[in-house]
Structures are given as C-alpha cells and as structure tokens.
Design a protein around this motif. Structure first.
Motif, mmCIF file in Angstrom:
data_model
loop_
_atom_site.group_PDB
_atom_site.id
_atom_site.type_symbol
_atom_site.label_atom_id
_atom_site.label_comp_id
_atom_site.label_asym_id
_atom_site.label_seq_id
_atom_site.Cartn_x
_atom_site.Cartn_y
_atom_site.Cartn_z
ATOM 1 N N UNK A 139 61.538 26.272 22.714
ATOM 2 C CA UNK A 139 60.104 26.300 22.525
ATOM 3 C C UNK A 139 59.661 27.740 22.311
ATOM 4 N N UNK A 140 58.778 27.882 21.338
ATOM 5 C CA UNK A 140 58.208 29.195 21.083
ATOM 6 C C UNK A 140 56.694 29.099 21.159
ATOM 7 N N UNK A 141 56.049 30.128 21.706
ATOM 8 C CA UNK A 141 54.588 30.106 21.728
ATOM 9 C C UNK A 141 54.023 30.294 20.326
ATOM 10 N N UNK A 142 52.952 29.588 20.057
ATOM 11 C CA UNK A 142 52.248 29.721 18.782
ATOM 12 C C UNK A 142 50.787 29.974 19.098
ATOM 13 N N UNK A 143 50.168 30.845 18.347
ATOM 14 C CA UNK A 143 48.747 31.120 18.513
ATOM 15 C C UNK A 143 48.001 30.447 17.376
ATOM 16 N N UNK A 144 47.059 29.581 17.737
ATOM 17 C CA UNK A 144 46.309 28.805 16.754
ATOM 18 C C UNK A 144 44.835 29.197 16.876
ATOM 19 N N UNK A 145 44.207 29.593 15.757
ATOM 20 C CA UNK A 145 42.791 29.988 15.814
ATOM 21 C C UNK A 145 41.873 28.791 16.078
ATOM 22 N N UNK A 146 40.629 29.053 16.453
ATOM 23 C CA UNK A 146 39.674 27.967 16.690
ATOM 24 C C UNK A 146 39.467 27.109 15.442
ATOM 25 N N UNK A 147 39.159 25.845 15.686
ATOM 26 C CA UNK A 147 38.804 24.862 14.659
ATOM 27 C C UNK A 147 39.936 24.520 13.706
ATOM 28 N N UNK A 148 41.166 24.638 14.179
ATOM 29 C CA UNK A 148 42.336 24.251 13.390
ATOM 30 C C UNK A 148 42.847 22.897 13.868
ATOM 31 N N UNK A 181 42.229 19.187 17.730
ATOM 32 C CA UNK A 181 41.739 20.392 17.056
ATOM 33 C C UNK A 181 41.454 21.471 18.098
ATOM 34 N N UNK A 182 41.877 22.685 17.798
ATOM 35 C CA UNK A 182 41.610 23.779 18.724
ATOM 36 C C UNK A 182 40.103 24.054 18.780
ATOM 37 N N UNK A 183 39.621 24.213 19.982
ATOM 38 C CA UNK A 183 38.211 24.558 20.179
ATOM 39 C C UNK A 183 38.053 26.070 20.283
ATOM 40 N N UNK A 184 39.051 26.698 20.893
ATOM 41 C CA UNK A 184 39.090 28.152 21.056
ATOM 42 C C UNK A 184 40.455 28.635 20.575
ATOM 43 N N UNK A 185 40.644 29.941 20.572
ATOM 44 C CA UNK A 185 41.972 30.478 20.292
ATOM 45 C C UNK A 185 42.919 29.895 21.331
ATOM 46 N N UNK A 186 44.019 29.305 20.863
ATOM 47 C CA UNK A 186 44.955 28.630 21.778
ATOM 48 C C UNK A 186 46.359 29.195 21.651
ATOM 49 N N UNK A 187 47.000 29.287 22.783
ATOM 50 C CA UNK A 187 48.435 29.528 22.800
ATOM 51 C C UNK A 187 49.064 28.194 23.148
ATOM 52 N N UNK A 188 49.882 27.690 22.242
ATOM 53 C CA UNK A 188 50.534 26.397 22.430
ATOM 54 C C UNK A 188 52.044 26.589 22.417
ATOM 55 N N UNK A 189 52.726 25.800 23.221
ATOM 56 C CA UNK A 189 54.174 25.703 23.130
ATOM 57 C C UNK A 189 54.478 24.429 22.364
ATOM 58 N N UNK A 190 55.338 24.537 21.365
ATOM 59 C CA UNK A 190 55.705 23.370 20.560
ATOM 60 C C UNK A 190 57.133 22.966 20.878
ATOM 61 N N UNK A 191 57.289 21.695 21.249
ATOM 62 C CA UNK A 191 58.612 21.133 21.496
ATOM 63 C C UNK A 191 58.918 20.175 20.354
ATOM 64 N N UNK A 192 59.910 20.492 19.592
ATOM 65 C CA UNK A 192 60.282 19.668 18.437
ATOM 66 C C UNK A 192 60.754 18.288 18.887
ATOM 67 N N UNK A 193 60.364 17.272 18.135
ATOM 68 C CA UNK A 193 60.730 15.894 18.443
ATOM 69 C C UNK A 193 62.247 15.744 18.511
ATOM 70 N N UNK A 194 62.961 16.347 17.580
ATOM 71 C CA UNK A 194 64.419 16.234 17.549
ATOM 72 C C UNK A 194 65.037 16.817 18.823
ATOM 73 N N UNK A 195 64.526 17.960 19.279
ATOM 74 C CA UNK A 195 65.055 18.582 20.499
ATOM 75 C C UNK A 195 64.746 17.722 21.720
#
Length: 127
Positions: A1-10, A69-83
């Motif tokens: 898992x890697x952190x991802x930063x997603x801007x608001x309203x994405x 949808x992101x409401x604010x700047x978000x840091x998300x961890x993504x876990x791939x379905x395959x993993x």
C-alpha cells in the motif's frame, strides 16, 4: 500500500462502476454520494480518518452503489484488489479476520446506507 494524496472534489470511485481497490482514509474527508438521475446527487454519509471504502465491491466484483468523492484534501491508502485476494487465498484463516475488520470499521456507515436505500425504495413505492 502506498499513500496517495487526492485533491478536494475528486471522484475516487464512481457509482455503478466496479472498483478494483479498497481505500483507507488516513486524513481528510470523503463523501458518500447517491445519485438517482432525477433528483440529482445526495450526500448520504461522510467518511473521515480510518474510514474504509470499496471493500464490498472489491470482494464481490459488483458495481459500487455510491460515488465516493473527496470533500477535502485526502491522504488515502490504496489496497489493490489482486493483493487483497492473494492475501486472503494464501491464508484462509486470515480471510475471516480481514472480513470482520472491514465489517467492524464500516458498520456505522453501512447501517446509514442501508437505511437510506430502504427509505428511497419506500418513497418510490409511494409515488
């Protein structure tokens, strides 16, 4: 898992699409949005730190019932379905723990979404 930063309203996951990944909210807020086409979009829940989404669709290969949808700047961890599936298949005893944890984390939101869906069905029957 890697952190991802997603801007608001994405849009992270779009309603009626089958997402491949599970997301964990590290920081920020993500809106759970329902769209019926006629009445437009409606925010039915908000996820904050430690919120989890995409797990039901990733485990069942079914389309997502809501847009997330992101409401604010978000840091998300993504876990791939395959993993995720590989980890669950390699240690079946861990599968139970993983599913229980998903259910425990999402219990409050799932209850609200279940109530929302049932309310919508009842309103449709009245019209």
């Amino acid at each position: 898992m890697k952190p991802e930063y997603i801007p608001p309203k994405e849009d992270v996951i779009v309603q009626n699409e089958a997402p491949d990944d599970v997301y964990i909210v590290v920081s920020g807020e993500v809106e759970v949005i329902y769209s019926d086409g006629e009445a437009g979009e409606r925010v039915v829940a908000t996820l904050g730190t430690r919120g989890v989404f995409g797990e039901v669709s990733a485990l069942s290969d079914r389309p997502q019932s809501f847009t997330l949808r992101t409401r604010t700047l978000c840091q998300l961890l993504r876990l791939r379905q395959a993993a995720l599936k590989e980890a669950m298949q390699s240690k079946p005893e861990d599968s139970v723990v993983i599913i229980k944890n998903f259910l425990k984390v999402g219990e409050h939101v799932h209850r609200r979404l279940f109530f929302f869906i049932n309310t919508q069905k009842n309103c449709t029957n009245i019209r």
